[in-house]
Design a protein around this motif. Structure first.
Motif, PDB file in Angstrom:
ATOM      1  N   TYR A   5      47.007  -8.826  93.122  1.00 16.62           N
ATOM      2  CA  TYR A   5      46.083  -9.883  93.524  1.00 16.62           C
ATOM      3  C   TYR A   5      45.880  -9.920  95.031  1.00 16.62           C
ATOM      4  CZ  TYR A   5      47.162 -11.260  88.788  1.00 16.62           C
ATOM      5  OH  TYR A   5      47.335 -11.251  87.436  1.00 16.62           O
ATOM      6  N   CYS A   6      46.871  -9.436  95.793  1.00 12.72           N
ATOM      7  CA  CYS A   6      46.816  -9.523  97.259  1.00 12.72           C
ATOM      8  C   CYS A   6      45.902  -8.493  97.898  1.00 12.72           C
ATOM      9  CB  CYS A   6      48.222  -9.435  97.848  1.00 12.72           C
ATOM     10  SG  CYS A   6      48.876  -7.751  97.972  1.00 12.72           S
ATOM     11  N   ASN A   7      45.251  -7.668  97.069  1.00 12.73           N
ATOM     12  CA  ASN A   7      44.282  -6.690  97.551  1.00 12.73           C
ATOM     13  C   ASN A   7      44.931  -5.535  98.311  1.00 12.73           C
ATOM     14  OD1 ASN A   7      41.572  -5.961  97.416  1.00 12.73           O
ATOM     15  ND2 ASN A   7      41.121  -6.774  99.447  1.00 12.73           N
ATOM     16  N   SER A   8      46.183  -5.221  97.976  1.00 16.52           N
ATOM     17  CA  SER A   8      46.898  -4.143  98.662  1.00 16.52           C
ATOM     18  C   SER A   8      46.544  -2.761  98.140  1.00 16.52           C
ATOM     19  CB  SER A   8      48.411  -4.338  98.506  1.00 16.52           C
ATOM     20  OG  SER A   8      48.781  -4.135  97.143  1.00 16.52           O
ATOM     21  N   GLN A   9      45.856  -2.684  97.017  1.00 19.60           N
ATOM     22  CA  GLN A   9      45.531  -1.444  96.310  1.00 19.60           C
ATOM     23  C   GLN A   9      46.713  -0.897  95.502  1.00 19.60           C
ATOM     24  OE1 GLN A   9      42.215  -0.883  96.317  1.00 19.60           O
ATOM     25  NE2 GLN A   9      42.241  -2.613  97.719  1.00 19.60           N
ATOM     26  N   ASN A  10      47.847  -1.588  95.514  1.00 18.58           N
ATOM     27  CA  ASN A  10      48.990  -1.220  94.690  1.00 18.58           C
ATOM     28  C   ASN A  10      48.971  -2.043  93.408  1.00 18.58           C
ATOM     29  OD1 ASN A  10      50.148   0.582  96.621  1.00 18.58           O
ATOM     30  ND2 ASN A  10      50.845  -1.187  97.770  1.00 18.58           N
ATOM     31  N   SER A  11      49.822  -1.671  92.463  1.00 18.22           N
ATOM     32  CA  SER A  11      49.922  -2.462  91.237  1.00 18.22           C
ATOM     33  C   SER A  11      50.704  -3.745  91.536  1.00 18.22           C
ATOM     34  CB  SER A  11      50.628  -1.668  90.143  1.00 18.22           C
ATOM     35  OG  SER A  11      52.006  -1.536  90.431  1.00 18.22           O
ATOM     36  N   PHE A  12      50.407  -4.789  90.786  1.00 22.38           N
ATOM     37  CA  PHE A  12      51.126  -6.056  90.924  1.00 22.38           C
ATOM     38  C   PHE A  12      52.619  -5.835  90.709  1.00 22.38           C
ATOM     39  CE2 PHE A  12      52.470 -10.147  88.796  1.00 22.38           C
ATOM     40  CZ  PHE A  12      52.489 -10.901  89.954  1.00 22.38           C
ATOM     41  N   GLU A  13      52.961  -4.995  89.721  1.00 23.97           N
ATOM     42  CA  GLU A  13      54.364  -4.719  89.382  1.00 23.97           C
ATOM     43  C   GLU A  13      55.114  -4.043  90.521  1.00 23.97           C
ATOM     44  OE1 GLU A  13      51.845  -5.280  85.886  1.00 23.97           O
ATOM     45  OE2 GLU A  13      51.647  -3.877  87.542  1.00 23.97           O
ATOM     46  N   ALA A  14      54.411  -3.243  91.328  1.00 22.30           N
ATOM     47  CA  ALA A  14      55.047  -2.531  92.439  1.00 22.30           C
ATOM     48  C   ALA A  14      54.878  -3.249  93.770  1.00 22.30           C
ATOM     49  CB  ALA A  14      54.465  -1.119  92.553  1.00 22.30           C
ATOM     50  N   CYS A  15      54.059  -4.293  93.798  1.00 23.28           N
ATOM     51  CA  CYS A  15      53.740  -4.956  95.065  1.00 23.28           C
ATOM     52  C   CYS A  15      54.379  -6.344  95.139  1.00 23.28           C
ATOM     53  CB  CYS A  15      52.219  -5.020  95.235  1.00 23.28           C
ATOM     54  SG  CYS A  15      51.662  -5.528  96.873  1.00 23.28           S
ATOM     55  N   PRO A  18      57.836  -8.229  92.282  1.00 25.59           N
ATOM     56  CA  PRO A  18      59.290  -8.274  92.532  1.00 25.59           C
ATOM     57  C   PRO A  18      59.719  -9.416  93.467  1.00 25.59           C
ATOM     58  CG  PRO A  18      58.488  -6.029  92.683  1.00 25.59           C
ATOM     59  CD  PRO A  18      57.278  -6.917  92.598  1.00 25.59           C
ATOM     60  N   TYR A  19      58.858  -9.787  94.413  1.00 24.62           N
ATOM     61  CA  TYR A  19      59.164 -10.914  95.310  1.00 24.62           C
ATOM     62  C   TYR A  19      59.069 -12.227  94.535  1.00 24.62           C
ATOM     63  CZ  TYR A  19      57.975  -7.292  98.745  1.00 24.62           C
ATOM     64  OH  TYR A  19      57.898  -6.130  99.468  1.00 24.62           O
ATOM     65  N   ILE A  20      58.003 -12.383  93.765  1.00 21.18           N
ATOM     66  CA  ILE A  20      57.788 -13.619  93.013  1.00 21.18           C
ATOM     67  C   ILE A  20      58.893 -13.835  91.986  1.00 21.18           C
ATOM     68  CG2 ILE A  20      56.231 -14.776  91.379  1.00 21.18           C
ATOM     69  CD1 ILE A  20      53.888 -13.389  92.917  1.00 21.18           C
ATOM     70  N   LYS A  21      59.362 -12.752  91.371  1.00 23.85           N
ATOM     71  CA  LYS A  21      60.428 -12.855  90.359  1.00 23.85           C
ATOM     72  C   LYS A  21      61.822 -12.949  90.970  1.00 23.85           C
ATOM     73  CE  LYS A  21      58.315 -10.884  86.280  1.00 23.85           C
ATOM     74  NZ  LYS A  21      58.428  -9.847  85.230  1.00 23.85           N
ATOM     75  N   ARG A  34      51.214 -12.298 101.460  1.00 26.56           N
ATOM     76  CA  ARG A  34      50.528 -11.639 100.356  1.00 26.56           C
ATOM     77  C   ARG A  34      51.126 -12.082  99.010  1.00 26.56           C
ATOM     78  NH1 ARG A  34      47.123  -7.440 101.171  1.00 26.56           N
ATOM     79  NH2 ARG A  34      46.827  -6.713 103.294  1.00 26.56           N
ATOM     80  N   SER A  35      52.441 -12.161  98.947  1.00 25.26           N
ATOM     81  CA  SER A  35      53.077 -12.568  97.688  1.00 25.26           C
ATOM     82  C   SER A  35      52.785 -14.031  97.371  1.00 25.26           C
ATOM     83  CB  SER A  35      54.588 -12.303  97.720  1.00 25.26           C
ATOM     84  OG  SER A  35      55.253 -13.149  98.636  1.00 25.26           O
ATOM     85  N   ARG A  36      52.656 -14.852  98.381  1.00 21.16           N
ATOM     86  CA  ARG A  36      52.300 -16.259  98.151  1.00 21.16           C
ATOM     87  C   ARG A  36      50.863 -16.367  97.620  1.00 21.16           C
ATOM     88  NH1 ARG A  36      55.073 -20.604 100.186  1.00 21.16           N
ATOM     89  NH2 ARG A  36      53.129 -21.590 100.859  1.00 21.16           N
TER      90      ARG A  36
END
Length: 124
Positions: A5-15, A18-21, A34-36
């Motif tokens: 969602y943060c527009n990093s071009q990476n997958s949510f699972e790899a971006c 992990p911080y949110i969880k 970005r994680s927020r």
């Protein structure tokens, strides 16, 4: 694979996930910001409270955060400028009436015991 969602071009699972969880801690103020944003997009109010600096938490209720997160359709994040402790960004979203908005903010962050926290933001 979900694009982050943060527009990093990476997958949510790899971006941001992990911080949110709580699997990893954000290594920089930008990574935390970005994680927020991703937490708003995925309605993770607990994470948003936990990553707000303790001196500011009384200003943000979990209920208000969740209401703001769920009342809007988060479309895109644009990071404009980054320093070690600040991030300027634009968050694009649609409100319930499907009206386009841009939240432009200069956010300030602080690191304590190796953990980054959101302190406050100046809106433009």
């Amino acid at each position: 694979m979900t694009k982050c969602y943060c527009n990093s071009q990476n997958s949510f699972e790899a971006c941001c996930e992990p911080y949110i969880k709580g699997i990893k801690k954000a290594p920089t103020a930008e990574a935390l910001m970005r994680s927020r944003y991703s937490a708003y997009a995925t309605h993770q109010a607990d994470y948003l409270v936990e990553t707000t600096h303790v001196s500011q938490r009384a200003l943000y209720s979990k209920e208000d955060i969740l209401l703001w997160a769920t009342s809007n359709q988060w479309q895109k994040l644009e990071v404009l400028n980054v320093t070690p402790t600040t991030v300027e960004f634009k968050a694009y979203y649609l409100d319930k009436a499907k009206k386009q908005h841009i939240h432009h903010e200069f956010s300030t962050f602080a690191q304590e015991d190796g953990i980054w926290y959101y302190v406050d933001g100046e809106y433009h």
